[in-house]
Scaffold this motif. Structure first.
Motif, PDB file in Angstrom:
ATOM      1  N   LYS A 138      -2.171  -6.918  21.140  1.00  0.00           N
ATOM      2  CA  LYS A 138      -0.792  -6.454  20.957  1.00  0.00           C
ATOM      3  C   LYS A 138      -0.256  -6.871  19.593  1.00  0.00           C
ATOM      4  CE  LYS A 138       2.293  -6.200  24.300  1.00  0.00           C
ATOM      5  NZ  LYS A 138       3.359  -6.537  25.295  1.00  0.00           N
ATOM      6  N   GLY A 139      -0.600  -8.077  19.136  1.00  0.00           N
ATOM      7  CA  GLY A 139      -0.135  -8.540  17.835  1.00  0.00           C
ATOM      8  C   GLY A 139      -0.655  -7.665  16.703  1.00  0.00           C
ATOM      9  N   VAL A 140      -1.930  -7.270  16.780  1.00  0.00           N
ATOM     10  CA  VAL A 140      -2.529  -6.404  15.762  1.00  0.00           C
ATOM     11  C   VAL A 140      -1.885  -5.023  15.797  1.00  0.00           C
ATOM     12  CG1 VAL A 140      -4.653  -5.206  15.095  1.00  0.00           C
ATOM     13  CG2 VAL A 140      -4.726  -7.640  15.649  1.00  0.00           C
ATOM     14  N   VAL A 141      -1.730  -4.475  16.994  1.00  0.00           N
ATOM     15  CA  VAL A 141      -1.099  -3.161  17.140  1.00  0.00           C
ATOM     16  C   VAL A 141       0.320  -3.184  16.595  1.00  0.00           C
ATOM     17  CG1 VAL A 141      -0.171  -1.542  18.852  1.00  0.00           C
ATOM     18  CG2 VAL A 141      -2.521  -2.371  19.067  1.00  0.00           C
ATOM     19  N   ASN A 142       1.084  -4.216  16.942  1.00  0.00           N
ATOM     20  CA  ASN A 142       2.458  -4.315  16.469  1.00  0.00           C
ATOM     21  C   ASN A 142       2.540  -4.412  14.956  1.00  0.00           C
ATOM     22  OD1 ASN A 142       3.571  -4.121  19.007  1.00  0.00           O
ATOM     23  ND2 ASN A 142       3.877  -6.316  19.283  1.00  0.00           N
ATOM     24  N   GLN A 143       1.603  -5.140  14.342  1.00  0.00           N
ATOM     25  CA  GLN A 143       1.633  -5.264  12.886  1.00  0.00           C
ATOM     26  C   GLN A 143       1.379  -3.921  12.205  1.00  0.00           C
ATOM     27  OE1 GLN A 143      -0.583  -8.556  11.312  1.00  0.00           O
ATOM     28  NE2 GLN A 143      -0.391  -7.868   9.192  1.00  0.00           N
ATOM     29  N   LEU A 144       0.482  -3.117  12.765  1.00  0.00           N
ATOM     30  CA  LEU A 144       0.217  -1.801  12.186  1.00  0.00           C
ATOM     31  C   LEU A 144       1.415  -0.867  12.360  1.00  0.00           C
ATOM     32  CD1 LEU A 144      -3.510  -1.353  13.235  1.00  0.00           C
ATOM     33  CD2 LEU A 144      -2.644  -1.323  10.898  1.00  0.00           C
ATOM     34  N   ILE A 145       2.074  -0.931  13.536  1.00  0.00           N
ATOM     35  CA  ILE A 145       3.277  -0.103  13.733  1.00  0.00           C
ATOM     36  C   ILE A 145       4.364  -0.535  12.751  1.00  0.00           C
ATOM     37  CG2 ILE A 145       5.050   0.649  15.355  1.00  0.00           C
ATOM     38  CD1 ILE A 145       3.093  -0.013  17.635  1.00  0.00           C
ATOM     39  N   LEU A 146       4.525  -1.831  12.555  1.00  0.00           N
ATOM     40  CA  LEU A 146       5.524  -2.352  11.623  1.00  0.00           C
ATOM     41  C   LEU A 146       5.246  -1.879  10.200  1.00  0.00           C
ATOM     42  CD1 LEU A 146       5.804  -5.927  13.124  1.00  0.00           C
ATOM     43  CD2 LEU A 146       7.728  -4.348  12.868  1.00  0.00           C
ATOM     44  N   ALA A 147       3.978  -1.785   9.835  1.00  0.00           N
ATOM     45  CA  ALA A 147       3.621  -1.283   8.499  1.00  0.00           C
ATOM     46  C   ALA A 147       4.061   0.172   8.341  1.00  0.00           C
ATOM     47  CB  ALA A 147       2.121  -1.413   8.266  1.00  0.00           C
ATOM     48  N   MET A 148       3.905   0.975   9.402  1.00  0.00           N
ATOM     49  CA  MET A 148       4.356   2.365   9.359  1.00  0.00           C
ATOM     50  C   MET A 148       5.882   2.433   9.237  1.00  0.00           C
ATOM     51  SD  MET A 148       1.555   4.163   9.532  1.00  0.00           S
ATOM     52  CE  MET A 148       0.886   2.804   8.575  1.00  0.00           C
TER      53      MET A 148
ATOM     54  N   ALA B 219       7.836   0.108   7.900  1.00  0.00           N
ATOM     55  CA  ALA B 219       8.210  -0.348   6.562  1.00  0.00           C
ATOM     56  C   ALA B 219       8.065   0.769   5.532  1.00  0.00           C
ATOM     57  CB  ALA B 219       7.343  -1.550   6.171  1.00  0.00           C
ATOM     58  N   SER B 220       7.012   1.567   5.651  1.00  0.00           N
ATOM     59  CA  SER B 220       6.809   2.656   4.692  1.00  0.00           C
ATOM     60  C   SER B 220       7.911   3.705   4.820  1.00  0.00           C
ATOM     61  CB  SER B 220       5.428   3.286   4.873  1.00  0.00           C
ATOM     62  OG  SER B 220       5.335   3.953   6.126  1.00  0.00           O
ATOM     63  N   LEU B 221       8.375   3.968   6.060  1.00  0.00           N
ATOM     64  CA  LEU B 221       9.446   4.937   6.273  1.00  0.00           C
ATOM     65  C   LEU B 221      10.780   4.415   5.740  1.00  0.00           C
ATOM     66  CD1 LEU B 221       8.724   6.296   9.871  1.00  0.00           C
ATOM     67  CD2 LEU B 221       8.553   7.568   7.724  1.00  0.00           C
ATOM     68  N   LEU B 222      11.036   3.124   5.894  1.00  0.00           N
ATOM     69  CA  LEU B 222      12.285   2.553   5.388  1.00  0.00           C
ATOM     70  C   LEU B 222      12.398   2.734   3.876  1.00  0.00           C
ATOM     71  CD1 LEU B 222      12.534  -0.766   7.453  1.00  0.00           C
ATOM     72  CD2 LEU B 222      13.943   1.276   7.705  1.00  0.00           C
ATOM     73  N   THR B 223      11.300   2.515   3.173  1.00  0.00           N
ATOM     74  CA  THR B 223      11.322   2.684   1.712  1.00  0.00           C
ATOM     75  C   THR B 223      11.462   4.148   1.337  1.00  0.00           C
ATOM     76  OG1 THR B 223       9.920   0.716   1.484  1.00  0.00           O
ATOM     77  CG2 THR B 223      10.086   2.169  -0.423  1.00  0.00           C
ATOM     78  N   TYR B 224      10.792   5.030   2.075  1.00  0.00           N
ATOM     79  CA  TYR B 224      10.903   6.453   1.769  1.00  0.00           C
ATOM     80  C   TYR B 224      12.325   6.959   2.027  1.00  0.00           C
ATOM     81  CZ  TYR B 224      10.066  11.470   1.699  1.00  0.00           C
ATOM     82  OH  TYR B 224      10.140  12.802   1.395  1.00  0.00           O
ATOM     83  N   LEU B 225      12.986   6.447   3.055  1.00  0.00           N
ATOM     84  CA  LEU B 225      14.360   6.848   3.323  1.00  0.00           C
ATOM     85  C   LEU B 225      15.297   6.421   2.195  1.00  0.00           C
ATOM     86  CD1 LEU B 225      14.546   6.257   7.171  1.00  0.00           C
ATOM     87  CD2 LEU B 225      15.184   8.377   5.995  1.00  0.00           C
ATOM     88  N   ILE B 226      15.025   5.270   1.589  1.00  0.00           N
ATOM     89  CA  ILE B 226      15.814   4.849   0.419  1.00  0.00           C
ATOM     90  C   ILE B 226      15.615   5.849  -0.714  1.00  0.00           C
ATOM     91  CG2 ILE B 226      16.012   3.098  -1.394  1.00  0.00           C
ATOM     92  CD1 ILE B 226      17.314   2.229   1.212  1.00  0.00           C
ATOM     93  N   LYS B 227      14.396   6.309  -0.892  1.00  0.00           N
ATOM     94  CA  LYS B 227      14.121   7.312  -1.925  1.00  0.00           C
ATOM     95  C   LYS B 227      14.920   8.587  -1.668  1.00  0.00           C
ATOM     96  CE  LYS B 227      10.284  10.031  -3.892  1.00  0.00           C
ATOM     97  NZ  LYS B 227      10.381   9.615  -5.301  1.00  0.00           N
ATOM     98  N   LEU B 228      14.966   9.020  -0.411  1.00  0.00           N
ATOM     99  CA  LEU B 228      15.710  10.231  -0.067  1.00  0.00           C
ATOM    100  C   LEU B 228      17.222  10.034  -0.235  1.00  0.00           C
ATOM    101  CD1 LEU B 228      13.848  11.547   3.118  1.00  0.00           C
ATOM    102  CD2 LEU B 228      13.604  12.318   0.759  1.00  0.00           C
ATOM    103  N   LYS B 229      17.725   8.892   0.204  1.00  0.00           N
ATOM    104  CA  LYS B 229      19.167   8.630   0.129  1.00  0.00           C
ATOM    105  C   LYS B 229      19.658   8.582  -1.318  1.00  0.00           C
ATOM    106  CE  LYS B 229      19.527   6.114   4.507  1.00  0.00           C
ATOM    107  NZ  LYS B 229      19.733   4.791   5.150  1.00  0.00           N
ATOM    108  N   THR B 230      18.855   8.005  -2.195  1.00  0.00           N
ATOM    109  CA  THR B 230      19.260   7.869  -3.600  1.00  0.00           C
ATOM    110  C   THR B 230      18.820   9.055  -4.446  1.00  0.00           C
ATOM    111  OG1 THR B 230      17.218   6.644  -4.117  1.00  0.00           O
ATOM    112  CG2 THR B 230      19.150   5.344  -3.482  1.00  0.00           C
ATOM    113  N   LYS B 231      18.013   9.964  -3.852  1.00  0.00           N
ATOM    114  CA  LYS B 231      17.445  11.100  -4.588  1.00  0.00           C
ATOM    115  C   LYS B 231      16.694  10.623  -5.827  1.00  0.00           C
ATOM    116  CE  LYS B 231      21.037  14.251  -2.947  1.00  0.00           C
ATOM    117  NZ  LYS B 231      22.103  15.213  -3.310  1.00  0.00           N
TER     118      LYS B 231
END
Length: 368
Positions: free
Chosen positions: A314-324, A326-338
């Motif tokens: 579960k710890g390994v699975v959770n870390q991989l989901i968290l990585a996904m 994290a990548s979306l959070l940064t991409y959303l910043i890119k979209l919000k700021t254009k």
């Protein structure tokens, strides 16, 4: 920009996560977590692990040591956390909560940048994370090593706009083709995958069910040319043909075969059921597949997935989901700021301005 002055870049990065907007069953799971974890709320744990992954912390001990920072203490509302508590927490978080957060963020991305057949592709591939067999005996792979596999559907619009849309996690022994039917689930979308997924009956099924595809054929694939098509006027395009694949015991539907020569002089053949695009466009669609390889490289090299924080499944699975996530959070910043900046550059600025007002971070991102 005044509304950002009181918010740190740290908090602004997390702001897309709306726990109170998650489905009711998921909110109940969060309430249950908080009920039994008085010293560390779910949101605090989520922030800590996402920060650790995005900031490339190599271990839970390093995350523990990071609390010498007064700024981190202030943002988190705590003065310390033990690595052993972090380890227990990572293995106890319900993965369904993290998957719900991932889905919430994907929905936000699609609202800001709608997906259509014309403006996007879905790139499908998998990547294996090798593990020490003695430490991860549950992760079946080979006789001498263990491993887990991330099967990913990446939404690709152009080289600057791509993000994880959906994924599954399995032991590394799982064959890629077993997950293709799970990830191919949006009719009229175009899916791009490599020849490792090639299966004649599966291509026919996708075609009959209204899915579009672009993939490569293998060197020994039997091709029956039915008629020539008009190829794009390009030196790299060798031919464009209507074909059927297979032997006499099974022939596919009528598909399109585009043959190209790359810059190294190699001959490549792409099979597709898209008849509304030029030969060059088909070749470019398959070329885009390289972006999913770069994405895997990024999460392995720059999101601490070189080494897992936990030895539990579960710890390994959770870390991989968290990585996904994290990548979306940064991409959303890119979209919000254009922003025209790359995801990597946005992340780099973020790390240097982590506890500064978000205004300072956004000033570097917003086009002038």
């Amino acid at each position: 920009m005044d509304k950002y002055k009181t918010n740190s870049a740290f908090n602004k990065w997390f702001s897309s996560i709306k726990l109170d907007c998650l489905p009711s069953p998921i909110q109940k799971k969060i309430f249950s977590f908080d009920k039994y974890h008085k010293k560390l709320s779910f949101f605090q744990a989520l922030q800590l692990f996402l920060h650790g992954i995005n900031d490339e912390k190599e271990s839970l001990r390093e995350m523990d040591a990071a609390f010498v920072s007064k700024e981190l203490q202030k943002e988190m509302g705590m003065t310390s956390i033990s690595y052993s508590q972090l380890s227990r927490t990572l293995s106890k978080i319900d993965s369904e909560i993290l998957l719900a957060i991932f889905s919430q963020l994907v929905s936000q991305v699609k609202n800001k940048r709608p997906v259509t057949k014309r403006n996007s592709l879905y790139l499908i591939d998998s990547s294996t994370f090798s593990l020490n067999q003695n430490l991860y005996q549950w992760a079946d792979f080979r006789k001498t090593k263990s491993g887990v596999k991330l099967h990913l559907k990446l939404c690709f619009m152009d080289n600057e706009h791509l993000y994880p849309d959906e994924f599954t996690l399995t032991n590394a022994v799982e064959h890629d083709t077993n997950q293709l039917e799970v990830l191919v689930n949006q009719p009229e979308a175009t899916y791009v995958f490599d020849r490792g997924y090639l299966d004649f009956k599966r291509l026919d099924t996708m075609h009959w069910q209204g899915y579009f595809f672009v993939t490569r054929i293998k060197k020994n694939t039997k091709v029956h040319v039915l008629e020539p098509l008009v190829a794009s006027k390009s030196e790299s395009i060798l031919s464009d043909q209507m074909v059927a694949l297979g032997a006499q015991n099974y022939l596919t539907s009528r598909f399109r075969l585009v043959t190209v020569q790359d810059k190294k002089g190699r001959t490549l053949q792409f099979i597709t059921n898209r008849f509304d695009c030029s030969s060059t466009e088909i070749a470019e669609m398959y070329k885009a597949r390289w972006q999913i390889e770069l994405f895997f490289k990024h999460i392995k090299q720059h999101m601490t997935i070189k080494k897992f924080f936990s030895r539990s499944e579960k710890g390994v699975v959770n870390q991989l989901i968290l990585a996904m996530i994290a990548s979306l959070l940064t991409y959303l910043i890119k979209l919000k700021t254009k922003s025209k900046q790359s995801i990597f550059q946005i992340k780099r600025f973020f790390r240097y301005l982590l506890f500064q007002p978000a205004e300072e971070w956004f000033t570097l991102l917003i086009p002038t």
